[in-house]
Scaffold this motif. Structure first.
Motif, short mmCIF file in Angstrom:
data_model
loop_
_atom_site.label_atom_id
_atom_site.label_comp_id
_atom_site.label_asym_id
_atom_site.label_seq_id
_atom_site.Cartn_x
_atom_site.Cartn_y
_atom_site.Cartn_z
N LYS A 159 -1.12 -3.19 2.28
CA LYS A 159 -1.85 -3.69 1.11
C LYS A 159 -1.45 -5.13 0.81
O LYS A 159 -2.31 -5.99 0.59
N ARG A 160 -0.15 -5.41 0.82
CA ARG A 160 0.36 -6.76 0.54
C ARG A 160 -0.17 -7.77 1.55
O ARG A 160 -0.66 -8.84 1.19
N SER A 203 -2.76 -7.50 3.54
CA SER A 203 -4.22 -7.61 3.46
C SER A 203 -4.66 -8.49 2.29
O SER A 203 -5.54 -9.33 2.44
N ILE A 204 -4.03 -8.32 1.14
CA ILE A 204 -4.38 -9.13 -0.03
C ILE A 204 -3.97 -10.59 0.20
O ILE A 204 -4.71 -11.51 -0.15
N LEU A 217 -13.63 -6.24 -0.03
CA LEU A 217 -12.47 -5.46 0.40
C LEU A 217 -11.34 -5.49 -0.64
O LEU A 217 -10.52 -4.58 -0.68
N TYR A 272 -8.48 -2.62 -1.58
CA TYR A 272 -7.04 -2.82 -1.48
C TYR A 272 -6.35 -2.54 -2.82
O TYR A 272 -5.27 -1.97 -2.86
N LYS A 273 -6.99 -2.93 -3.91
CA LYS A 273 -6.40 -2.75 -5.24
C LYS A 273 -6.32 -1.29 -5.64
O LYS A 273 -5.46 -0.90 -6.42
N LYS A 282 -9.45 6.42 1.54
CA LYS A 282 -9.46 4.98 1.26
C LYS A 282 -9.28 4.19 2.55
O LYS A 282 -9.98 3.20 2.79
N ILE A 331 -11.81 1.56 4.26
CA ILE A 331 -11.40 0.19 4.59
C ILE A 331 -11.70 -0.09 6.06
O ILE A 331 -12.19 -1.17 6.40
N GLN A 336 -14.04 -3.03 7.33
CA GLN A 336 -13.51 -4.03 8.24
C GLN A 336 -14.35 -4.12 9.50
O GLN A 336 -14.59 -5.20 10.02
N GLU A 345 -5.91 -5.99 13.47
CA GLU A 345 -6.32 -5.34 12.22
C GLU A 345 -6.62 -3.86 12.43
O GLU A 345 -6.22 -3.01 11.65
#
Length: 198
Positions: A32-33, A35-36, A88, A92-93, A107, A111, A115, A176
């Motif tokens: 998550k980190r 990706s954001i 996206l 992610y959130k 989820k 994603i 993607q 990815e």
């Protein structure tokens, strides 16, 4: 001495260690980190590039209509890509500590599908618009060069686009996909273990 070893029995007897759930959530948070962070960097770079291109247009006032169309196509490519890519962020959130394993799995599958759309359809559209825009943009300036240098300029630009499309893009897509597929496989394994215990 008996040389007849039954490998099937040995295989069945081995114990499979369950995935460490804390390690799995740690990897999910890392995913998550990363990706954001990648989403933010992409936004900053493409918006800054668009602003710089508009600044050049404003300051140098190109004469040819092809140059103006090229600028519009390049900026349009970036805007369209960002509009789809930023969707996206919502996915992610929503990855937080309140979901159960099945919800995390759903989820991640969502994603992965988003993607795939981004990496295939949207990236193709992005490169088509970007390549066309750059070719139109460069025409005014290569028109002032000798034929040799004009061809060299286009060869370098198209060579870079080709290198990005055929080498960098597939490498990044694979990276990815591997990250998402690894997490999906681990959550599927955890879900199967929970189902087996019921």
């Amino acid at each position: 001495m008996d040389n007849n070893i039954d490998f099937k029995d040995l295989w069945k007897q081995q114990t499979v260690s369950p995935p460490n759930i804390e390690d799995l959530f740690s990897k999910l948070k890392h995913f998550k980190r990363v990706s954001i962070r990648k989403l933010i960097i992409t936004n900053v770079l493409l918006i800054a590039t668009s602003v710089f291109i508009l600044f050049i247009w404003y300051c140098y006032q190109p004469e040819f209509i092809s140059t103006k169309i090229g600028i519009v196509l390049v900026i349009l490519a970036m805007v369209i890509y960002l509009l789809v890519y930023n969707r996206l962020a919502g996915f992610y959130k929503t990855i937080d500590g309140t979901l159960n394993n099945s919800e995390y799995l759903q989820k991640l599958i969502s994603i992965k599908a988003k993607q795939h759309f981004l990496q295939s359809t949207m990236l193709s559209l992005y490169f088509i618009l970007l390549g066309s825009g750059l070719c139109l943009y460069m025409f005014e300036y290569t028109n002032r060069m000798t034929l040799f240098w004009g061809i060299v300029t286009y060869a370098i630009m198209l060579g870079w686009i080709g290198f990005t499309w055929f080498y960098l893009r597939p490498k990044e897509i694979k990276k990815e996909q591997d990250r998402v597929n690894s997490l999906i496989a681990k959550f599927e394994a955890v879900n199967k273990q929970f189902e087996a215990k019921k």
